[in-house]
Design an enzyme around this catalytic site. Structure first.
Site, PDB file in Angstrom:
ATOM      1  N   CYS A  38      71.752  19.205  21.130  1.00  0.00           N
ATOM      2  CA  CYS A  38      71.033  20.395  20.682  1.00  0.00           C
ATOM      3  C   CYS A  38      70.189  20.987  21.805  1.00  0.00           C
ATOM      4  O   CYS A  38      70.084  22.213  21.938  1.00  0.00           O
ATOM      5  CB  CYS A  38      70.157  20.073  19.480  1.00  0.00           C
ATOM      6  SG  CYS A  38      71.085  19.572  18.014  1.00  0.00           S
ATOM      7  N   ARG A  45      77.271  21.742  13.344  1.00  0.00           N
ATOM      8  CA  ARG A  45      76.960  22.800  14.315  1.00  0.00           C
ATOM      9  C   ARG A  45      77.732  24.039  13.890  1.00  0.00           C
ATOM     10  O   ARG A  45      78.877  24.237  14.286  1.00  0.00           O
ATOM     11  CB  ARG A  45      77.358  22.382  15.720  1.00  0.00           C
ATOM     12  CG  ARG A  45      76.571  21.218  16.245  1.00  0.00           C
ATOM     13  CD  ARG A  45      76.878  20.920  17.717  1.00  0.00           C
ATOM     14  NE  ARG A  45      76.248  19.658  18.060  1.00  0.00           N
ATOM     15  CZ  ARG A  45      74.953  19.530  18.318  1.00  0.00           C
ATOM     16  NH1 ARG A  45      74.165  20.587  18.287  1.00  0.00           N
ATOM     17  NH2 ARG A  45      74.441  18.346  18.599  1.00  0.00           N
TER      18      ARG A  45
END
Length: 214
Positions: A54, A131
């Site tokens: 991330c 995601r």
């Protein structure tokens, strides 16, 4: 707060659906999806703050912000982490990597947004979302949906290419071939009548594969 969240029994979001509206706190203050009407939006989720994949993505998105802006496309991130976690993470990213994240990062601790977009269902064993990325057009319609597993980072360059391809395809009334890049050859829409099929492509000679001559 979700304006038109999907019910658990409703079908998953699909391309050409209206994007579920929401209002939420973010690192740039209170934001609403309706605030972005009239512009393209890349709305993306990340599983958790302070995680390696991330962090690599948030840095890449921050560096590409102006490249998206060139296509009238705003960036809008979300995760189930709270606002204070977001603030602490982004401050540490700036301190550690010298990168300022200047687009809003939304908090979703109730997971209402994640569930409305199908990133996280009601039976999920954890709060970690996939995601996910949604390209939303100026009318608030979802034009593309891209999902990655939590352990695989996305390509920001590919998401930029996707936004541009959607815009060019719409404005030109044409399709884009595999690997299309800005300025590349476009493809005519498929023939739907015998008359159209008889007009073979000038480049390939195939009625089903007609490159646009510019």
């Amino acid at each position: 707060m979700i304006d038109n969240a999907l019910r658990p029994e409703a079908r998953s979001l699909r391309i050409n659906d209206e994007a579920p509206g929401f209002s939420a706190r973010s690192t740039a203050g209170e934001v609403s999806l309706a605030d972005y009407r009239g512009r393209w939006v890349l709305f993306f989720s990340h599983p958790a703050d302070f995680t390696p994949v991330c962090t690599s993505e948030i840095i890449a998105f921050a560096r590409a912000k102006e490249r998206f802006a060139a296509f009238d496309c705003d960036l809008l991130g979300v995760s189930v982490d709270g606002l204070y976690s977001h603030l602490a993470w982004l401050r540490d990213v700036e301190r550690t990597f010298g990168i300022q994240v200047e687009f809003p990062l939304i908090e979703d601790p109730s997971m209402a947004i994640a569930q409305a977009y199908g990133m996280l269902d009601s039976a999920s064993p954890s709060s970690a979302t996939v995601r996910a990325a949604y390209v939303i057009d100026p009318k608030g319609v979802i034009r593309a949906i891209v999902w990655y597993p939590t352990n695989i980072g996305r390509s920001v360059d590919e998401l930029l290419r996707l936004v541009e391809a959607l815009q060019v395809s719409q404005s030109e009334g044409a399709s884009t071939p595999e690997g299309w890049r800005s300025g590349g050859v476009l493809l005519e829409l498929p023939a739907t009548t015998m008359k159209e099929a008889a007009a073979t492509g000038e480049v390939t000679g195939a009625w089903y594969y007609r490159e646009r001559i510019t």
